[in-house]
Design a protein around this motif. Structure first.
Motif, PDB file in Angstrom:
ATOM      1  N   UNK A 262      50.800  20.779  -2.832  1.00 24.43           N
ATOM      2  CA  UNK A 262      49.920  19.985  -3.696  1.00 24.43           C
ATOM      3  C   UNK A 262      49.022  19.075  -2.846  1.00 24.43           C
ATOM      4  N   UNK A 263      49.615  18.414  -1.848  1.00 22.22           N
ATOM      5  CA  UNK A 263      48.831  17.577  -0.938  1.00 22.22           C
ATOM      6  C   UNK A 263      47.802  18.426  -0.201  1.00 22.22           C
ATOM      7  N   UNK A 264      48.222  19.595   0.254  1.00 14.27           N
ATOM      8  CA  UNK A 264      47.323  20.502   0.961  1.00 14.27           C
ATOM      9  C   UNK A 264      46.137  20.895   0.083  1.00 14.27           C
ATOM     10  N   UNK A 265      46.393  21.256  -1.143  1.00 15.42           N
ATOM     11  CA  UNK A 265      45.318  21.697  -2.031  1.00 15.42           C
ATOM     12  C   UNK A 265      44.370  20.555  -2.384  1.00 15.42           C
ATOM     13  N   UNK A 266      44.911  19.389  -2.682  1.00 12.82           N
ATOM     14  CA  UNK A 266      44.037  18.265  -3.022  1.00 12.82           C
ATOM     15  C   UNK A 266      43.273  17.766  -1.799  1.00 12.82           C
ATOM     16  N   UNK A 267      43.932  17.736  -0.644  1.00 15.95           N
ATOM     17  CA  UNK A 267      43.253  17.346   0.594  1.00 15.95           C
ATOM     18  C   UNK A 267      42.173  18.328   0.980  1.00 15.95           C
ATOM     19  N   UNK A 268      42.461  19.615   0.842  1.00 14.38           N
ATOM     20  CA  UNK A 268      41.460  20.646   1.142  1.00 14.38           C
ATOM     21  C   UNK A 268      40.274  20.545   0.195  1.00 14.38           C
ATOM     22  N   UNK A 269      40.554  20.306  -1.073  1.00 13.18           N
ATOM     23  CA  UNK A 269      39.472  20.158  -2.052  1.00 13.18           C
ATOM     24  C   UNK A 269      38.566  18.988  -1.665  1.00 13.18           C
ATOM     25  N   UNK A 270      39.175  17.866  -1.300  1.00 12.80           N
ATOM     26  CA  UNK A 270      38.392  16.701  -0.902  1.00 12.80           C
ATOM     27  C   UNK A 270      37.568  17.005   0.350  1.00 12.80           C
ATOM     28  N   UNK A 271      38.186  17.618   1.324  1.00 12.44           N
ATOM     29  CA  UNK A 271      37.505  17.943   2.572  1.00 12.44           C
ATOM     30  C   UNK A 271      36.354  18.903   2.347  1.00 12.44           C
ATOM     31  N   UNK A 272      36.592  19.944   1.568  1.00 12.54           N
ATOM     32  CA  UNK A 272      35.550  20.938   1.318  1.00 12.54           C
ATOM     33  C   UNK A 272      34.386  20.342   0.541  1.00 12.54           C
ATOM     34  N   UNK A 273      34.670  19.438  -0.383  1.00 12.49           N
ATOM     35  CA  UNK A 273      33.581  18.806  -1.133  1.00 12.49           C
ATOM     36  C   UNK A 273      32.781  17.868  -0.243  1.00 12.49           C
ATOM     37  N   UNK A 274      33.431  17.161   0.668  1.00 11.35           N
ATOM     38  CA  UNK A 274      32.712  16.281   1.585  1.00 11.35           C
ATOM     39  C   UNK A 274      31.828  17.073   2.544  1.00 11.35           C
ATOM     40  N   UNK A 275      32.295  18.246   2.938  1.00 14.12           N
ATOM     41  CA  UNK A 275      31.542  19.085   3.879  1.00 14.12           C
ATOM     42  C   UNK A 275      30.667  20.123   3.182  1.00 14.12           C
TER      43      UNK A 275
END
Length: 168
Positions: A115-128
């Motif tokens: 869950x942390x991985x998916x939410x962190x990845x979502x945040x990272x991908x949206x920022x980039x």
């Protein structure tokens, strides 16, 4: 590590400053060092590859040490946070296969890490602005949500700690 809200515009601005600063510093330092070494220790054969290489290596070390010292500076907060987030996501990615297998069996810690991985990845991908693979992330999230519902697991990412990865 906890996920934090990051202002995308400010993050991109500060990241660009860090990138340009690193590029300029590496270029100036490596050229200065290698030219100084060539001047002090000239080669009769005309090959100065080793001095140029040494200049680049020393410059990279100096820039790396400088970034490490500046990491705690308030102007580096967004960039440092993303570096730390990428590090955490990489730790989870290395154990992804084991985490998926354990989550499928109902392991709450594995589900929490995913869950942390998916939410962190979502945040990272949206920022980039890297939203191309968001559909695969959504599929993985849907599968995780199904497992959480099946095993009645409440996944609050504020409970995530990288120490729980040691058991996988």
């Amino acid at each position: 590590m906890q996920l934090k809200e990051i202002d995308k515009k400010q993050y991109r601005s500060r990241l660009n400053v860090v990138i340009v600063g690193c590029i300029v510093s590496l270029a100036v330092l490596s050229l200065s060092l290698s030219q100084t070494l060539i001047y002090i220790f000239p080669s009769e054969s005309g090959s100065h590859f080793h001095w140029n290489l040494l200049g680049v290596i020393v410059s990279a070390i100096v820039v790396g040490m400088t970034l490490r010292k500046l990491k705690s500076h308030p102007k580096m907060f967004e960039v440092a946070y993303i570096w730390d987030l990428k590090h955490q996501l990489n730790l989870i990615y290395r154990k992804n296969r084991k985490l998926l297998a354990a989550a499928e069996q109902g392991n709450k810690d594995a589900m929490l890490a995913l869950q942390f991985n998916y939410q962190g990845s979502r945040q990272l991908w949206q920022l980039d602005d890297n939203t191309i693979t968001m559909s695969s992330l959504n599929k993985a999230q849907a599968q995780l949500d199904e497992w959480a519902k099946q095993y009645d697991a409440q996944l609050d990412i504020s409970d995530y700690d990288s120490q729980l990865l040691k058991s996988f």
